[in-house]
Design an enzyme around this catalytic site. Structure first.
Site, PDB file in Angstrom:
ATOM      1  N   ASP A 198       0.848  -1.200   0.000  1.00 43.11           N
ATOM      2  CA  ASP A 198       0.000   0.000   0.000  1.00 43.11           C
ATOM      3  C   ASP A 198       0.886   1.255   0.000  1.00 43.11           C
ATOM      4  O   ASP A 198       0.651   2.195  -0.774  1.00 43.11           O
ATOM      5  CB  ASP A 198      -0.922  -0.016   1.227  1.00 43.11           C
ATOM      6  CG  ASP A 198      -1.772   1.237   1.325  1.00 43.11           C
ATOM      7  OD1 ASP A 198      -2.770   1.336   0.586  1.00 43.11           O
ATOM      8  OD2 ASP A 198      -1.427   2.139   2.109  1.00 43.11           O
ATOM      9  N   LYS A 202       1.323   4.286  -2.880  1.00 41.93           N
ATOM     10  CA  LYS A 202       1.246   5.724  -2.581  1.00 41.93           C
ATOM     11  C   LYS A 202       2.535   6.428  -2.996  1.00 41.93           C
ATOM     12  O   LYS A 202       2.505   7.540  -3.519  1.00 41.93           O
ATOM     13  CB  LYS A 202       0.966   5.922  -1.092  1.00 41.93           C
ATOM     14  CG  LYS A 202      -0.443   5.481  -0.700  1.00 41.93           C
ATOM     15  CD  LYS A 202      -0.574   5.407   0.798  1.00 41.93           C
ATOM     16  CE  LYS A 202      -1.981   5.040   1.220  1.00 41.93           C
ATOM     17  NZ  LYS A 202      -2.056   4.619   2.608  1.00 41.93           N
TER      18      LYS A 202
END
Ligand code: NAP
Ligand code: HSE
Length: 459
Positions: A198, A202
């Site tokens: 994750d 980003k």
């Protein structure tokens, strides 16, 4: 203005809750009320923490995507497919789209932004990075007067929450993860959080925007926090350090290097004081110097706040018959492997008791060009076992990984436990001591938000 929601989970409910509580202010800012027109869910019978007219719930995507009365589609259902197809359909139907989906924006963002421009509509994605923190708008607009050279920070709330709970509340990993899930911070499959994927997504988005080049999630070397134990955190505490999952990317002139990895940072550094689901992102550049963006990085309502901000922007743009979304420019920089990055590292090795273990390990590391600044030999968890805690001198991650791989082939080496970067944050680069005015401001904010203040040693 009418919204179509794809998903009514943590973030979808956050959006609906804010729409309710802020309805007057929203109508004032927009010049007209903003209403929910239709909501796509998997299970309409599921109990939800917000009140939504049951007639608005549907399991038919076209009821949202093709409804001419819907102006802005908010995608907060997650996943790559069918979600990506739904976003495309919404854009093709001339709707503006707001999404918090980093998985899609990291790898398909360029194509989707090009489609949005073709259709003369907006595709906005502030909620995909840093929760409530307005970092993407800043990179796209406010900071474009500078050349951004480096980005570094904490961009995953779940792992920061877990590390905080383990270090400060003595919770074990599984307990802390379960609580992060209950609080709505974690992804549907939390592997993406705890293995660093994750944060890598980003960082790909941040790097693409900051450096005007194409960085995909696969370009970011990601290591997560699953190997970190309370013993590693105790080691960090004893040495005046704190463990954080750090995302870092740099424009090294001609190429970009990007990685996500656990790191030990000086416990007095502001990053060490970023607790729970908070995120903090430093941006460095010619002109801007050093800026830090700080705020709640996960959770339905904080993310809902960023999503709703984008919705208002998209709605205002539709009223003015303009669209802001443009394909992202790309300088076509090559991406250099983070294995070439030089740093000091902390390593915990678990072994069987072996007479020449210490000498053999040192020799093997040396064969790969890795020398040590500290070497601790302790009994292991069980009889007949040993634990070696090492800190290297500066070396490449690649050389160290190769040495550890070779160590694993020794019959008495049981496991490589934690591998943690010693992040030497330089004064003047990242100031260890904040100026007094910033300290006061930070203390005030932390007090207001009811977040634990500094530990022993004070500010
Ligand atoms: P969530 O709580 O799991 O909610 C997902 C929602 O989408 C649910 O309402 C679910 O319906 C619906 N849904 C999922 N697949 C569907 C399908 N195939 N057809 C119809 N409906 C479907 O997820 P979340 O935490 O809100 O996250 C949503 C998105 O926001 C993800 O992309 C996530 O990465 C991103 N995000 C989350 C956070 C956060 O802190 N949670 C922060 C930033 C970004 P049912 O309710 O009926 O099952
Ligand atoms: N799972 C994500 C996190 C949600 O914990 O940071 C916010 O993007």
């Amino acid at each position: 203005m009418r919204l179509g929601l794809l998903g009514l989970g943590h973030v979808g409910c956050g959006v609906v809750q804010l729409l309710e509580t802020q309805s007057e202010a929203i109508a004032l800012r927009l010049g007209e009320p903003l209403e929910v027109g239709r909501v796509l869910v998997r299970d309409p019978a599921k109990p939800r923490p917000v009140k939504v007219n049951p007639d608005l719930l549907t399991t038919d995507p076209s009821a949202v995507l093709a409804d001419p009365a819907i102006d802005v589609v908010v995608e907060v259902m997650g996943g790559v497919e069918p979600t990506g197809a739904y976003i495309r359909q919404a854009l093709q139907h001339g709707k503006s789209v707001v999404t918090a989906n980093k998985e899609i924006m990291a790898d398909q963002g360029r194509d989707l932004l090009a489609l949005a421009q073709e259709q003369g509509v907006d595709l906005l994605f502030e909620g995909s990075v840093g929760g409530a923190i307005p970092i993407l708008r800043a990179l796209l607009d406010s900071l474009t007067g500078s050349r951004v050279t480096r980005i570094l920070g904490i961009v995953n709330g779940t792992t920061n929450f877990i590390l905080t709970q383990m270090a400060e509340e003595g919770q074990d990993f599984a307990e802390a993860l379960a609580e992060a899930q209950r609080l709505g911070y974690a992804e549907t499959d939390p592997t993406a959080d705890v293995e660093g994927h994750d944060a890598a997504r980003k960082l790909a988005i941040l790097s693409s925007l900051a450096f005007s080049t194409d960085v995909r999630s696969g370009d970011v070397l990601a290591r997560g926090i699953t190997a970190i134990t309370s013993d590693d955190l105790a080691y960090a505490r004893r040495h005046g350090l704190a463990c954080k999952l750090i995302a870092q990317a740099e424009d090294q002139g001609g190429f970009v290097a990007a990685q996500v990895a656990p790191a030990f940072v000086d416990a007095r550094h502001p990053l060490a004081r970023v607790k729970g689901a908070f995120n903090a992102i430093y941006v460095y550049g010619d002109g801007l110097g050093e800026s830090m963006f700080y705020g709640l990085g996960a959770g339905g309502v904080p993310t809902g706040s960023a999503v709703l901000g984008d919705v208002l922007q998209a709605a205002r743009n539709r009223r003015s018959r303009v669209a802001f979304s443009r394909p992202l420019p790309s300088r076509g920089l090559a991406v250099r492997s983070a294995r070439e990055a030089v740093s000091r590292f902390y390593v915990r090795l678990e072994t069987e008791t072996h007479a020449s273990a210490a000498a053999d390990l040192r020799r093997l590391l040396l064969q790969h060009g890795v020398t040590l600044s500290s070497f601790l030999d302790q009994p292991g968890q069980n009889r007949g076992q040993a634990r070696f805690t090492l800190v290297t001198n500066p070396c490449t991650l690649g050389a160290l990984e190769d040495a550890l791989q070779a160590a694993l082939s020794l019959p008495w080496v049981r496991a490589v436990g934690a591998l943690v970067q010693m992040l030497d944050l330089q004064a003047g680069d990242l100031a260890v001591e904040l100026p007094p005015t910033v300290q006061v401001e930070e203390r005030r904010m932390l007090g207001r938000l009811d977040v634990a203040g500094p530990g022993e040693g004070g500010w």
